[in-house]
Design an enzyme around this catalytic site. Sequence first.
Site, short mmCIF file in Angstrom:
data_model
loop_
_atom_site.label_atom_id
_atom_site.label_comp_id
_atom_site.label_asym_id
_atom_site.label_seq_id
_atom_site.Cartn_x
_atom_site.Cartn_y
_atom_site.Cartn_z
N ASP A 25 67.33 95.31 -23.33
CA ASP A 25 65.88 95.27 -23.49
C ASP A 25 65.42 94.00 -22.80
O ASP A 25 65.70 92.89 -23.26
CB ASP A 25 65.51 95.26 -24.97
CG ASP A 25 64.02 95.23 -25.21
OD1 ASP A 25 63.24 94.93 -24.27
OD2 ASP A 25 63.60 95.47 -26.36
N ASN A 47 64.74 97.12 -12.03
CA ASN A 47 63.90 98.32 -11.94
C ASN A 47 63.04 98.53 -13.18
O ASN A 47 62.00 99.19 -13.11
CB ASN A 47 64.80 99.54 -11.71
CG ASN A 47 64.07 100.85 -11.89
OD1 ASN A 47 63.29 101.27 -11.06
ND2 ASN A 47 64.32 101.52 -13.01
N TYR A 102 49.04 96.52 -14.46
CA TYR A 102 50.21 96.90 -13.67
C TYR A 102 50.17 96.37 -12.23
O TYR A 102 51.14 95.74 -11.77
CB TYR A 102 50.39 98.42 -13.67
CG TYR A 102 51.56 98.89 -12.84
CD1 TYR A 102 52.86 98.80 -13.32
CD2 TYR A 102 51.35 99.42 -11.57
CE1 TYR A 102 53.94 99.23 -12.54
CE2 TYR A 102 52.42 99.85 -10.79
CZ TYR A 102 53.71 99.75 -11.29
OH TYR A 102 54.77 100.16 -10.52
N LYS A 132 52.84 93.45 -10.46
CA LYS A 132 53.71 93.62 -9.30
C LYS A 132 53.42 92.54 -8.25
O LYS A 132 54.32 92.13 -7.51
CB LYS A 132 53.54 95.02 -8.71
CG LYS A 132 54.08 96.13 -9.62
CD LYS A 132 55.57 95.94 -9.92
CE LYS A 132 56.16 97.10 -10.70
NZ LYS A 132 57.60 96.95 -10.96
N THR A 176 57.27 110.04 -11.78
CA THR A 176 58.08 109.58 -12.90
C THR A 176 57.21 109.46 -14.14
O THR A 176 55.99 109.59 -14.10
CB THR A 176 58.70 108.19 -12.61
OG1 THR A 176 57.65 107.21 -12.55
CG2 THR A 176 59.49 108.19 -11.32
#
Length: 252
Positions: free
Chosen positions: A58, A85, A174, A178, A209
């Site tokens: 985790d 990832n 998000y 990144k 996904t």
Amino acid sequence: MQDKPVALVTGANQGIGLQIAKDLVGHGFTVLVGSRNVERGEVAVKEVGPDAHALQLDVTDHASIAAAAARVRSEFGRLDVLIQNAAISNTGAVAGQTVEAYARTTRPSNVSLYEMRAVWDTNVFGVLAVYQAMLPLLRETPGARIVNVSSGVGSLTTNADPAFPYRAIFGPVYPASKTALNALTLAMALELEPEGIKVNAVSPGYTKTNLNGYSGTETVEEGAREAVRVALLGPDGPTGTFTRWQNQTIPW
């Protein structure tokens, strides 16, 4: 220490991470399938094959990270490739909500700080925590390399272009996580360049996904290929790059 090279893929029990694990096994690696839920990791390992091992990890739990690093050292004795990832896109999207609709609820003017912290905890701080824990092993393995799975929506240069079709979804959760990951990638690359450890960021593209509610347009096989290509780069390969499939450079 075992003879076969060892790769650790975080968030590898599903999606792109699972496909990366499969591909690396096909290239002769022993692959550690990092999974927050060890039972899901064990299920994934059966799909990947006998050269895969589930590793409870985790990335938001320091005890879990420390235990994972200790197990890698004691059971495998080496770490050749670290593929970061594991990521989440949100914690507060409503079921059935489009990416565009969610983005409207996470503008700088109205974003929940809790939501932003939760996503960054995995996508940014989790990456740094795993890096710090696994770095001693990487430093002991000649030719080691790190691949951080980023996203084209994190590119500041691209989002500054009015012609970029996805710029409307750029926001603090998000996409900006990144952007921060890209900054970490460059910082890691600069730190490790004198030691010969390559650190690069890749974009898998808009892959179908769980991260995006399966709204993506590319398959996981397509999404995994750039991470695998970069993971297999030799000692003369580049460091500090941000690419998509076929070595196409993405601007920071």
